[in-house]
Write a protein that holds these residues in place. Structure first.
Motif, PDB file in Angstrom:
ATOM      1  N   LEU A 123       0.607  -0.965   0.016  1.00  0.00           N
ATOM      2  CA  LEU A 123      -0.160  -0.345   0.303  1.00  0.00           C
ATOM      3  C   LEU A 123       1.025   1.507  -0.478  1.00  0.00           C
ATOM      4  O   LEU A 123       0.345   2.538  -0.125  1.00  0.00           O
ATOM      5  CB  LEU A 123      -0.860  -0.066   1.043  1.00  0.00           C
ATOM      6  CG  LEU A 123      -1.940  -0.981   1.194  1.00  0.00           C
ATOM      7  CD1 LEU A 123      -3.037  -1.145   2.179  1.00  0.00           C
ATOM      8  CD2 LEU A 123      -3.316  -0.708   0.027  1.00  0.00           C
ATOM      9  N   TRP A 133      -1.479   3.960  12.475  1.00  0.00           N
ATOM     10  CA  TRP A 133      -1.744   2.698  12.071  1.00  0.00           C
ATOM     11  C   TRP A 133      -1.919   2.434  13.770  1.00  0.00           C
ATOM     12  O   TRP A 133      -2.936   1.773  14.028  1.00  0.00           O
ATOM     13  CB  TRP A 133      -1.738   2.265  10.753  1.00  0.00           C
ATOM     14  CG  TRP A 133      -1.894   0.847  11.207  1.00  0.00           C
ATOM     15  CD1 TRP A 133      -1.309  -0.013  11.771  1.00  0.00           C
ATOM     16  CD2 TRP A 133      -2.883  -0.436  10.570  1.00  0.00           C
ATOM     17  NE1 TRP A 133      -1.737  -2.037  11.150  1.00  0.00           N
ATOM     18  CE2 TRP A 133      -3.251  -1.304  10.327  1.00  0.00           C
ATOM     19  CE3 TRP A 133      -4.113   0.485   9.155  1.00  0.00           C
ATOM     20  CZ2 TRP A 133      -4.070  -2.199   9.727  1.00  0.00           C
ATOM     21  CZ3 TRP A 133      -4.895  -0.368   8.634  1.00  0.00           C
ATOM     22  CH2 TRP A 133      -4.629  -1.704   9.187  1.00  0.00           C
ATOM     23  N   TRP A 137      -4.545   1.462  16.148  1.00  0.00           N
ATOM     24  CA  TRP A 137      -5.627  -0.322  17.066  1.00  0.00           C
ATOM     25  C   TRP A 137      -5.004  -0.214  18.596  1.00  0.00           C
ATOM     26  O   TRP A 137      -5.728  -0.605  19.070  1.00  0.00           O
ATOM     27  CB  TRP A 137      -4.749  -0.912  16.468  1.00  0.00           C
ATOM     28  CG  TRP A 137      -5.656  -0.829  14.791  1.00  0.00           C
ATOM     29  CD1 TRP A 137      -4.785  -0.891  13.315  1.00  0.00           C
ATOM     30  CD2 TRP A 137      -7.101  -0.944  14.441  1.00  0.00           C
ATOM     31  NE1 TRP A 137      -5.308  -0.408  12.514  1.00  0.00           N
ATOM     32  CE2 TRP A 137      -6.783  -0.287  12.549  1.00  0.00           C
ATOM     33  CE3 TRP A 137      -8.182  -1.383  15.011  1.00  0.00           C
ATOM     34  CZ2 TRP A 137      -8.138  -0.530  12.077  1.00  0.00           C
ATOM     35  CZ3 TRP A 137      -9.081  -0.659  14.066  1.00  0.00           C
ATOM     36  CH2 TRP A 137      -8.996  -0.346  12.813  1.00  0.00           C
TER      37      TRP A 137
ATOM     38  N   VAL B 115     -11.567  -2.227   9.989  1.00  0.00           N
ATOM     39  CA  VAL B 115     -10.202  -2.046   9.403  1.00  0.00           C
ATOM     40  C   VAL B 115     -10.841  -1.707   7.734  1.00  0.00           C
ATOM     41  O   VAL B 115      -9.837  -1.144   7.278  1.00  0.00           O
ATOM     42  CB  VAL B 115      -9.575  -3.311   9.786  1.00  0.00           C
ATOM     43  CG1 VAL B 115      -8.409  -3.687   8.295  1.00  0.00           C
ATOM     44  CG2 VAL B 115      -9.692  -3.444  10.889  1.00  0.00           C
ATOM     45  N   TYR B 118     -10.473   1.463   7.792  1.00  0.00           N
ATOM     46  CA  TYR B 118      -9.557   2.775   8.053  1.00  0.00           C
ATOM     47  C   TYR B 118      -8.371   2.800   6.788  1.00  0.00           C
ATOM     48  O   TYR B 118      -8.752   3.658   6.354  1.00  0.00           O
ATOM     49  CB  TYR B 118      -9.272   1.933   8.676  1.00  0.00           C
ATOM     50  CG  TYR B 118      -6.706   2.954   9.680  1.00  0.00           C
ATOM     51  CD1 TYR B 118      -7.442   3.912  10.811  1.00  0.00           C
ATOM     52  CD2 TYR B 118      -6.292   3.014   8.503  1.00  0.00           C
ATOM     53  CE1 TYR B 118      -6.444   4.427  10.977  1.00  0.00           C
ATOM     54  CE2 TYR B 118      -5.329   3.352   9.303  1.00  0.00           C
ATOM     55  CZ  TYR B 118      -5.311   4.216   9.993  1.00  0.00           C
ATOM     56  OH  TYR B 118      -4.331   4.707  10.753  1.00  0.00           O
ATOM     57  N   LEU B 119      -8.599   1.548   6.049  1.00  0.00           N
ATOM     58  CA  LEU B 119      -7.393   1.382   4.826  1.00  0.00           C
ATOM     59  C   LEU B 119      -8.747   2.395   3.877  1.00  0.00           C
ATOM     60  O   LEU B 119      -7.656   3.045   3.071  1.00  0.00           O
ATOM     61  CB  LEU B 119      -8.126   0.111   4.068  1.00  0.00           C
ATOM     62  CG  LEU B 119      -7.219  -1.219   4.393  1.00  0.00           C
ATOM     63  CD1 LEU B 119      -7.802  -2.676   3.806  1.00  0.00           C
ATOM     64  CD2 LEU B 119      -5.587  -0.504   4.992  1.00  0.00           C
ATOM     65  N   LEU B 123      -6.056   6.047   4.066  1.00  0.00           N
ATOM     66  CA  LEU B 123      -4.520   5.844   3.747  1.00  0.00           C
ATOM     67  C   LEU B 123      -5.491   5.387   2.752  1.00  0.00           C
ATOM     68  O   LEU B 123      -4.733   5.233   1.838  1.00  0.00           O
ATOM     69  CB  LEU B 123      -4.086   4.108   3.945  1.00  0.00           C
ATOM     70  CG  LEU B 123      -3.762   3.908   5.464  1.00  0.00           C
ATOM     71  CD1 LEU B 123      -3.408   2.103   5.852  1.00  0.00           C
ATOM     72  CD2 LEU B 123      -2.399   4.698   5.684  1.00  0.00           C
ATOM     73  N   ALA B 125      -7.404   4.017  -0.069  1.00  0.00           N
ATOM     74  CA  ALA B 125      -7.353   3.307  -1.019  1.00  0.00           C
ATOM     75  C   ALA B 125      -8.654   2.648  -1.725  1.00  0.00           C
ATOM     76  O   ALA B 125      -9.458   2.967  -1.020  1.00  0.00           O
ATOM     77  CB  ALA B 125      -7.017   1.689   0.184  1.00  0.00           C
ATOM     78  N   ALA B 129      -7.432  -1.886  -4.018  1.00  0.00           N
ATOM     79  CA  ALA B 129      -6.856  -2.102  -3.143  1.00  0.00           C
ATOM     80  C   ALA B 129      -7.121  -2.640  -1.164  1.00  0.00           C
ATOM     81  O   ALA B 129      -7.273  -3.380  -1.206  1.00  0.00           O
ATOM     82  CB  ALA B 129      -5.746  -0.778  -3.031  1.00  0.00           C
TER      83      ALA B 129
END
Lengths: 216, 216
Positions: A123, A133, A137, B115, B118-119, B123, B125, B129
């Motif tokens: 990524l 990240w 968490w 999760v 969050y990606l 991020l 994504a 991805a």
């Protein structure tokens, strides 16, 4: 003798080391280096023992190889005497298991080496994104554990009552990780208090990463 | 009566629904919608029950609220008769727990809703991805479980011997997820065979997402 396939910084292996200490069980450490040569855990000799390619694994006195840290803790409690890792009573046992799994299922697996590697390699996450990240968490996970502990009359000097058990075996390695990655712990007073109580005990001290034969 | 806080597509809740069915226990479903209004699991009424803000939670007949699917499965096995979810013998029990945790700790938590959120949100994504992430952990996780199952003489019609248990409760929801996200299963013949055997049983059929009162 029990043989523990371990890596000094693996918090899953750290849990088992604490539990072995609490139970008073002697064991031999067989180090598996998670970084050297692309990771010894991925190579054939270790994969033959544990197809997951994760540490820890425990070889029993009869030669059976057990994997998954919480399954190993349950095994130690069922197969050996000594201080119990789980309390009496089905509801109390469920509470301690839930605290343990809140760390071992919902926090730790998101922040382990292979996940951080994927974030970077697949990524394109830079160090700042990886650290964010990690901290995200940790904060989410520890806040939930703090709430579970602070709200319950069953919380004592340790996660459940006044004797250390399975949940403490999970909590202390996670606190170690949080400190190592400089995640603030101020919002978790109950966790800090319990971790301090644990760290007074030889079983926790002897299991610490820097006390391991493979410590860098 | 037992009350299960559940979401039809939550694979952790699905595990508990299967276990309740295998045990022959009646229960009331209390749906917690994970998407509506930002997620009912994050709102105060549910957070008061489960500080983690995750489903499932089980309210016992005495009013205790238990969280974490595997802790709930252990509770059901300890508190109730009926078919055992764990076999006899500490090594066999460790094997079934390790199979369960290989899914519940090392696979599922990487691919759950928060999760994936969050990606996308943190991020950046895109869908490709996110899907690659999902497929990566499914493949890694199911390959490890396939190896654990295929290499062991303890594997029978089900994950352990010829009766369904805790590991099957974890496996079938994960196979459901893999199919839903179109992850290929050809490389996992043992998993496919066991999932098919499970899906012949009413406890598994009745626990399926599309059979739930809150199914979309």
């Amino acid at each position: 003798m029990l043989k523990l396939y371990s890596y000094f910084r693996s918090s899953a292996a750290y849990r088992v080391r604490i539990a072995l200490g609490l139970k008073g069980l002697a064991y031999q450490t067989l180090p598996v280096h998670l970084l050297k040569g692309g990771g010894e855990q991925h190579q054939a000799p270790y994969r033959a023992l544990n197809p997951q390619g994760l540490v820890p694994a425990l070889q029993t006195e009869d030669g059976a190889v057990l994997t998954q840290s919480l399954a190993i803790l349950e095994y130690l409690d069922e197969a050996y005497g000594g201080p119990a890792l789980l309390p009496q009573g089905a509801v109390a046992r469920a509470r301690v298991r839930a605290l343990s799994q809140a760390i071992a299922c919902d926090l730790h697996p998101l922040n382990n080496l292979r996940v951080l590697g994927y974030l970077k390699n697949e990524l394109g996450a830079d160090d700042a994104a990886k650290n964010a990240w990690y901290a995200h968490w940790v904060a989410l996970g520890l806040q939930a554990v703090e709430d579970m502990l602070a709200r319950s009359a069953d919380t004592g000097r340790f996660c459940h009552g006044d004797a250390p058990g399975m949940a403490d075996c999970c909590l202390v390695p996670q606190v170690f990780n949080a400190r190592r990655f400089q995640c603030p712990l101020d919002a978790y007073p109950t966790i800090q208090r319990i971790a301090a109580a644990c760290e007074e005990l030889p079983a926790f001290q002897q299991a610490a990463p820097d006390r391991q034969p493979d410590a860098a």
